[in-house]
Design a protein around this motif. Structure first.
Motif, short mmCIF file in Angstrom:
data_model
loop_
_atom_site.label_atom_id
_atom_site.label_comp_id
_atom_site.label_asym_id
_atom_site.label_seq_id
_atom_site.Cartn_x
_atom_site.Cartn_y
_atom_site.Cartn_z
N GLY A 39 1.69 -1.75 -14.84
CA GLY A 39 2.44 -0.74 -14.12
C GLY A 39 2.48 -1.00 -12.63
O GLY A 39 3.52 -0.84 -11.97
N LEU A 40 1.37 -1.45 -12.09
CA LEU A 40 1.27 -1.75 -10.66
C LEU A 40 2.13 -2.95 -10.27
O LEU A 40 2.86 -2.91 -9.29
CB LEU A 40 -0.19 -1.98 -10.29
CG LEU A 40 -0.55 -2.15 -8.82
CD1 LEU A 40 -1.94 -1.58 -8.54
CD2 LEU A 40 -0.52 -3.63 -8.41
N LEU A 41 2.06 -4.02 -11.06
CA LEU A 41 2.80 -5.24 -10.74
C LEU A 41 4.29 -5.11 -11.01
O LEU A 41 5.11 -5.80 -10.38
CB LEU A 41 2.23 -6.42 -11.52
CG LEU A 41 0.80 -6.82 -11.16
CD1 LEU A 41 0.31 -7.96 -12.04
CD2 LEU A 41 0.69 -7.22 -9.69
N ALA A 42 4.66 -4.25 -11.95
CA ALA A 42 6.08 -4.06 -12.26
C ALA A 42 6.78 -3.13 -11.27
O ALA A 42 8.00 -3.12 -11.20
CB ALA A 42 6.22 -3.50 -13.68
N ALA A 43 5.99 -2.37 -10.51
CA ALA A 43 6.56 -1.41 -9.57
C ALA A 43 7.26 -2.13 -8.41
O ALA A 43 6.81 -3.20 -7.97
CB ALA A 43 5.47 -0.50 -9.02
N PRO A 44 8.36 -1.58 -7.93
CA PRO A 44 9.08 -2.21 -6.81
C PRO A 44 8.32 -2.10 -5.50
O PRO A 44 7.62 -1.12 -5.27
CB PRO A 44 10.39 -1.40 -6.75
CG PRO A 44 10.03 -0.06 -7.32
CD PRO A 44 9.02 -0.33 -8.39
N GLY A 45 8.44 -3.09 -4.67
CA GLY A 45 7.81 -3.06 -3.35
C GLY A 45 6.55 -3.88 -3.27
O GLY A 45 6.42 -4.76 -2.43
N GLY A 46 5.61 -3.62 -4.16
CA GLY A 46 4.36 -4.37 -4.15
C GLY A 46 3.39 -3.86 -3.10
O GLY A 46 3.77 -3.13 -2.16
N VAL A 47 2.14 -4.23 -3.24
CA VAL A 47 1.09 -3.86 -2.28
C VAL A 47 0.24 -5.09 -2.01
O VAL A 47 0.32 -6.10 -2.71
CB VAL A 47 0.19 -2.73 -2.82
CG1 VAL A 47 0.97 -1.42 -2.95
CG2 VAL A 47 -0.45 -3.11 -4.15
N HIS A 48 -0.61 -4.99 -1.00
CA HIS A 48 -1.53 -6.08 -0.67
C HIS A 48 -2.45 -6.33 -1.86
O HIS A 48 -2.90 -5.39 -2.53
CB HIS A 48 -2.35 -5.70 0.56
CG HIS A 48 -3.16 -6.83 1.12
ND1 HIS A 48 -4.37 -7.21 0.57
CD2 HIS A 48 -2.92 -7.66 2.16
CE1 HIS A 48 -4.86 -8.23 1.26
NE2 HIS A 48 -4.00 -8.53 2.23
N PRO A 49 -2.75 -7.60 -2.17
CA PRO A 49 -3.61 -7.92 -3.32
C PRO A 49 -4.94 -7.18 -3.33
O PRO A 49 -5.42 -6.79 -4.40
CB PRO A 49 -3.81 -9.44 -3.18
CG PRO A 49 -2.59 -9.92 -2.48
CD PRO A 49 -2.23 -8.82 -1.52
N PHE A 50 -5.52 -6.97 -2.15
CA PHE A 50 -6.81 -6.26 -2.11
C PHE A 50 -6.63 -4.80 -2.51
O PHE A 50 -7.47 -4.24 -3.23
CB PHE A 50 -7.44 -6.36 -0.72
CG PHE A 50 -8.76 -5.66 -0.61
CD1 PHE A 50 -9.88 -6.18 -1.24
CD2 PHE A 50 -8.89 -4.46 0.09
CE1 PHE A 50 -11.11 -5.54 -1.15
CE2 PHE A 50 -10.10 -3.81 0.19
CZ PHE A 50 -11.23 -4.35 -0.44
N ILE A 51 -5.54 -4.19 -2.04
CA ILE A 51 -5.27 -2.80 -2.41
C ILE A 51 -5.01 -2.71 -3.91
O ILE A 51 -5.47 -1.78 -4.59
CB ILE A 51 -4.04 -2.26 -1.64
CG1 ILE A 51 -4.31 -2.26 -0.13
CG2 ILE A 51 -3.69 -0.85 -2.11
CD1 ILE A 51 -5.45 -1.37 0.30
N ALA A 52 -4.29 -3.70 -4.44
CA ALA A 52 -4.01 -3.72 -5.88
C ALA A 52 -5.31 -3.84 -6.67
O ALA A 52 -5.51 -3.14 -7.67
CB ALA A 52 -3.09 -4.89 -6.21
N PHE A 53 -6.20 -4.72 -6.21
CA PHE A 53 -7.50 -4.88 -6.89
C PHE A 53 -8.28 -3.57 -6.87
O PHE A 53 -8.84 -3.16 -7.89
CB PHE A 53 -8.30 -5.98 -6.20
CG PHE A 53 -9.74 -6.06 -6.65
CD1 PHE A 53 -10.06 -6.66 -7.86
CD2 PHE A 53 -10.76 -5.51 -5.88
CE1 PHE A 53 -11.38 -6.72 -8.29
CE2 PHE A 53 -12.07 -5.56 -6.30
CZ PHE A 53 -12.39 -6.18 -7.51
#
Length: 312
Positions: A39-53
């Motif tokens: 869900g996070l990776l499919a979302a438009p825009g994206g976030v910093h890898p550390f925030i995603a982790f």
């Protein structure tokens, strides 16, 4: 339910890290992590890898908190059911009080940290998910209605929505479709399990559909929910999370799932008993692959989009 209802707290040896980790239901947590990550990776825009982790980590911790609270409340049932007697509380490795403390602490920690790392929408969805699983499903629905799996399935369907919200700060058609994919998949998945594990639920007094209405009705329900699931799964392929890869996977898997559901629906109980529910166990195994491959296809579409290969 009080801890006094469990007489195994003083049995067993000293608890180790693995026993406390088992409280978090790592198998369930792995599904939470995977679908939230998709869900996070499919979302438009994206976030910093550390925030995603951090987001996926705190969602996982929240899922683990739900598991600990579930084990605390259901310790009396787990003590009776064959497949759950080795869990930390029934085996006497961990006390009910410890499980409750761990569950509450991790619940607060995960929601606060997810809010600090992402946004209030994601944190709010996580808090609601924990509440829904621990209170609405575990404490109320599970022992009250044969529709426990249908309604309670919402708890397991929220992680991709939370992952999506962690990036976008909101809810969209795509995140709702990912929710619905898991929500509608849950009943046929668990009812297939109940067909060949019915004696466990009978002994524990859990009103699973197989216990209250019998296996024939359960087979009917599996077919109905599988039919309702197919258009949702395939329809998601025409949104921004879909694409040719996802659509191909969805069409093939739903054809196989529908075929399996029809076979289960046509089965007579005498046949199932003779081969020890071989077909039902096979359908249950297919249901595990069904969800993994659908979300794997969404992940593949998202991974290929930066190269102009994924999506429509």
């Amino acid at each position: 339910m009080s801890d006094a209802s469990i007489n195994t707290e003083t049995q067993g040896g000293e608890a180790g890290f693995s026993d406390y980790f088992a409280l978090l239901k790592p198998r369930v947590m792995s599904l939470v992590v995977f679908t939230a990550l998709v869900g996070l990776l499919a979302a438009p825009g994206g976030v910093h890898p550390f925030i995603a982790f951090c987001a996926v980590l705190f969602i996982a911790v929240g899922g683990g908190a739900s598991g600990a609270l579930n084990m605390w409340w259901d310790a009396d049932i787990d003590q009776v059911m064959k497949r759950t007697t080795s869990r930390p509380i029934p085996s006497g490795k961990v006390t009910g009080g410890e499980a409750l403390a761990i569950g509450l602490t991790l619940s607060v920690f995960s929601c606060v940290m997810l809010f600090l790392a992402t946004n209030i929408v994601a944190a709010g969805l996580l808090a609601f998910t924990i509440f829904f699983y621990a209170v609405v499903y575990t404490m109320w629905l599970k022992r009250w209605t044969p529709q426990n799996i249908v309604i309670g399935g919402a708890a397991g369907a929220f992680p991709p929505m939370i992952g999506w919200a962690a990036v976008t700060g909101g809810i969209s058609v795509e995140s709702v479709l990912m929710f619905m994919l898991i929500f509608m998949w849950t009943p046929p998945h668990f009812w297939a399990l109940a067909l060949f594990m019915n004696s466990d639920y009978e002994k524990a007094g859990v009103p699973m559909l197989t216990v209250t209405h019998g296996r024939r009705v359960t087979r009917n329900h599996i077919l109905i929910y599988t039919i309702l699931l197919a258009p949702i799964a395939i329809g998601a392929g025409f949104t921004s999370i879909g694409g040719p890869i996802y659509l191909t996977v969805a069409v093939v898997l739903n054809a196989l799932f529908l075929l399996g559901a029809v076979k289960i629906w046509r089965r007579k109980e005498e046949q199932a008993q003779v081969d020890k529910y071989r077909l039902e166990k096979s359908f249950f195994g297919l249901s595990l692959m069904y969800l993994f491959l659908h979300f794997g296809a969404i992940l593949a579409e998202a991974a290929l989009k930066p190269y102009g290969l994924g999506g429509w």
